[in-house]
Design a protein around this motif. Sequence first.
Motif, PDB file in Angstrom:
ATOM      1  N   LEU A 150       6.074   5.967  11.304  1.00 17.99           N
ATOM      2  CA  LEU A 150       5.610   7.073  10.473  1.00 17.99           C
ATOM      3  C   LEU A 150       5.467   8.328  11.335  1.00 17.99           C
ATOM      4  O   LEU A 150       5.221   8.251  12.527  1.00 17.99           O
ATOM      5  CB  LEU A 150       4.245   6.750   9.843  1.00 17.99           C
ATOM      6  CG  LEU A 150       4.139   5.466   9.029  1.00 17.99           C
ATOM      7  CD1 LEU A 150       2.683   5.197   8.666  1.00 17.99           C
ATOM      8  CD2 LEU A 150       4.993   5.539   7.775  1.00 17.99           C
TER       9      LEU A 150
ATOM     10  N   ALA B  16       2.900  -0.217   6.787  1.00 20.09           N
ATOM     11  CA  ALA B  16       4.146   0.250   7.395  1.00 20.09           C
ATOM     12  C   ALA B  16       4.694  -0.773   8.371  1.00 20.09           C
ATOM     13  O   ALA B  16       5.919  -1.011   8.431  1.00 20.09           O
ATOM     14  CB  ALA B  16       3.925   1.582   8.092  1.00 20.09           C
TER      15      ALA B  16
ATOM     16  N   VAL C  69       7.463   8.816   5.578  1.00 15.78           N
ATOM     17  CA  VAL C  69       7.639   7.357   5.611  1.00 15.78           C
ATOM     18  C   VAL C  69       9.110   6.954   5.696  1.00 15.78           C
ATOM     19  O   VAL C  69       9.437   5.773   5.585  1.00 15.78           O
ATOM     20  CB  VAL C  69       6.992   6.702   4.370  1.00 15.78           C
ATOM     21  CG1 VAL C  69       5.526   7.089   4.265  1.00 15.78           C
ATOM     22  CG2 VAL C  69       7.733   7.068   3.083  1.00 15.78           C
TER      23      VAL C  69
ATOM     24  N   HIS D 229       6.399  -3.655   6.474  1.00 15.04           N
ATOM     25  CA  HIS D 229       7.528  -3.412   5.584  1.00 15.04           C
ATOM     26  C   HIS D 229       8.643  -2.555   6.186  1.00 15.04           C
ATOM     27  O   HIS D 229       9.582  -2.211   5.477  1.00 15.04           O
ATOM     28  CB  HIS D 229       7.023  -2.753   4.295  1.00 15.04           C
ATOM     29  CG  HIS D 229       6.225  -3.701   3.453  1.00 15.04           C
ATOM     30  ND1 HIS D 229       6.811  -4.619   2.606  1.00 15.04           N
ATOM     31  CD2 HIS D 229       4.882  -3.899   3.352  1.00 15.04           C
ATOM     32  CE1 HIS D 229       5.869  -5.324   1.994  1.00 15.04           C
ATOM     33  NE2 HIS D 229       4.677  -4.901   2.430  1.00 15.04           N
ATOM     34  N   THR D 230       8.547  -2.229   7.460  1.00 13.17           N
ATOM     35  CA  THR D 230       9.640  -1.460   8.055  1.00 13.17           C
ATOM     36  C   THR D 230      10.866  -2.351   8.212  1.00 13.17           C
ATOM     37  O   THR D 230      10.773  -3.482   8.724  1.00 13.17           O
ATOM     38  CB  THR D 230       9.216  -0.902   9.433  1.00 13.17           C
ATOM     39  OG1 THR D 230       8.125   0.011   9.230  1.00 13.17           O
ATOM     40  CG2 THR D 230      10.373  -0.163  10.082  1.00 13.17           C
TER      41      THR D 230
ATOM     42  N   GLU E 107       8.451   3.693  -3.360  1.00 16.16           N
ATOM     43  CA  GLU E 107       8.293   2.281  -2.992  1.00 16.16           C
ATOM     44  C   GLU E 107       7.112   2.094  -2.047  1.00 16.16           C
ATOM     45  O   GLU E 107       6.337   1.139  -2.179  1.00 16.16           O
ATOM     46  CB  GLU E 107       9.576   1.774  -2.329  1.00 16.16           C
ATOM     47  CG  GLU E 107      10.759   1.651  -3.278  1.00 16.16           C
ATOM     48  CD  GLU E 107      12.073   1.422  -2.558  1.00 16.16           C
ATOM     49  OE1 GLU E 107      13.022   0.932  -3.201  1.00 16.16           O
ATOM     50  OE2 GLU E 107      12.170   1.754  -1.341  1.00 16.16           O
ATOM     51  N   PHE E 108       6.981   3.008  -1.101  1.00 13.43           N
ATOM     52  CA  PHE E 108       5.868   2.911  -0.152  1.00 13.43           C
ATOM     53  C   PHE E 108       4.536   3.090  -0.886  1.00 13.43           C
ATOM     54  O   PHE E 108       3.594   2.305  -0.677  1.00 13.43           O
ATOM     55  CB  PHE E 108       6.014   3.975   0.940  1.00 13.43           C
ATOM     56  CG  PHE E 108       5.157   3.745   2.149  1.00 13.43           C
ATOM     57  CD1 PHE E 108       3.791   3.987   2.117  1.00 13.43           C
ATOM     58  CD2 PHE E 108       5.717   3.283   3.338  1.00 13.43           C
ATOM     59  CE1 PHE E 108       2.995   3.786   3.232  1.00 13.43           C
ATOM     60  CE2 PHE E 108       4.923   3.072   4.468  1.00 13.43           C
ATOM     61  CZ  PHE E 108       3.564   3.324   4.403  1.00 13.43           C
TER      62      PHE E 108
ATOM     63  N   LEU F  93       1.781   0.240  -1.143  1.00 13.67           N
ATOM     64  CA  LEU F  93       0.506   0.529  -0.496  1.00 13.67           C
ATOM     65  C   LEU F  93      -0.654   0.318  -1.463  1.00 13.67           C
ATOM     66  O   LEU F  93      -1.702  -0.222  -1.090  1.00 13.67           O
ATOM     67  CB  LEU F  93       0.514   1.969   0.027  1.00 13.67           C
ATOM     68  CG  LEU F  93      -0.718   2.442   0.786  1.00 13.67           C
ATOM     69  CD1 LEU F  93      -0.899   1.669   2.083  1.00 13.67           C
ATOM     70  CD2 LEU F  93      -0.623   3.945   1.072  1.00 13.67           C
TER      71      LEU F  93
ATOM     72  N   LEU G  65      11.836   2.615   3.318  1.00 16.24           N
ATOM     73  CA  LEU G  65      11.368   2.646   1.937  1.00 16.24           C
ATOM     74  C   LEU G  65      11.411   4.077   1.405  1.00 16.24           C
ATOM     75  O   LEU G  65      11.243   5.039   2.167  1.00 16.24           O
ATOM     76  CB  LEU G  65       9.931   2.130   1.846  1.00 16.24           C
ATOM     77  CG  LEU G  65       9.660   0.699   2.308  1.00 16.24           C
ATOM     78  CD1 LEU G  65       8.161   0.409   2.231  1.00 16.24           C
ATOM     79  CD2 LEU G  65      10.434  -0.314   1.487  1.00 16.24           C
TER      80      LEU G  65
ATOM     81  N   THR H  29      10.625   3.921   7.665  1.00 16.26           N
ATOM     82  CA  THR H  29      10.361   2.546   7.241  1.00 16.26           C
ATOM     83  C   THR H  29      11.526   1.971   6.444  1.00 16.26           C
ATOM     84  O   THR H  29      11.598   0.747   6.250  1.00 16.26           O
ATOM     85  CB  THR H  29       9.097   2.474   6.363  1.00 16.26           C
ATOM     86  OG1 THR H  29       9.326   3.182   5.131  1.00 16.26           O
ATOM     87  CG2 THR H  29       7.893   3.062   7.087  1.00 16.26           C
TER      88      THR H  29
END
Length: 392
Positions: A314, A387, A329, A390-391, A338-339, A343, A334, A332
Amino acid sequence: MHFSSRVGRLGGKGSTAWEIHFRGVEAQRRGEEVILLSVGDPDFDSAPNINAALKASLDAGDTHYGDIPGHPHLREAIAKYHTRLTGQEVTFENVVVMAGAQSAMFAAAQVLLGEGDAVIVPSPRYVTYEALIGAAGGSIVDVPLLPERGFHLDPADLERAASAPNVRGIMLTTPNNPTGAVMTREEVEAVADVARRRDLWVLTDEVYASLAHERPHVSPASLPGMADRAITVCSLSKSHAMTGFRIGWAVGPKDFVAHYCRLVLCMIYSCPPFIQAAAIEAIEGDQAPQAKMREAYRQRGRLVFDRIGQSPHLTCTRPEGGMFVMIDVRRTGLTAQEFAEGLFQEEKVTTLVGDAFGPEAAGHLRLSMTYDLPVMEEACRRILRFAERHTA
């Protein structure tokens, strides 16, 4: 049933930007431990002296119609407040009171724009600007505020935009919502130069002016040759934690005020006198709580910038004013939507998707710094945790 096409102009991404926020509010009401970073409502309460002034006004029976442009005492207070804040000398005749800054911006656009007119608006910008300009029959000429420049204006882009057909004016926000950027003096001077040379008006949303904490606020109205073409909109909602009071104002030339008052007459007739009494006290009374809020936002902005900056996934743009910070973001893998959705689902933190503010903010989230430092610290931990998981 047939509805006016003007109502349709009020739709778009801006009208749906708070969907995750509304779900977060419902989850919080169910007892879930949600951190709401999706709306700019201060966590501070309005000061006791402000509330006392409102109650005293109610007890005195001030529950009738008020003056359409606002009570002379309040307009005088606003004129002095505006002079202190911007350096532009104005009188009460340059001031008209309205029910909140968004209503004030909407009414100003109605006064300044005609069908087919265009207005230059830097992007990212507040989500309702497209709608309020469209409702006035106008269109937007975009000027990009790129994250690589810290969301600051490139004067060359402004100059190019000014050559577009039917441009009548420039609309600004400083400190900016959503980016937290405060326009530099050089940027504001570039705007003033274009406005003077091309005979354009400049409408500036300065709601966060007194909350500029990393860079001084400079108002276009304060620069030479701008008094007759600069309109400034402000309110007490954020600076004095009075969002529920719904009171704002516009400052501009006397002929603008005369036209504006016609809209006030049609829209609200007048702001409630007891709200105006509270506003007078807010402006003329003890300002120590406002200084405390400004310092709190400075500390929170630095905390988020430092914590998010520790992530390899990030990046964060350091806020210079106001109560918002932007997080990128994109690394990542995303989308911002989506993030934000993940989240909320996994970490119970709500944010606003940057795409709603313009293409330059795509892949970003706007966070409101409306909790104290320990909660903001916890919010950062949750964001970093999500983060990391899901990265791609």
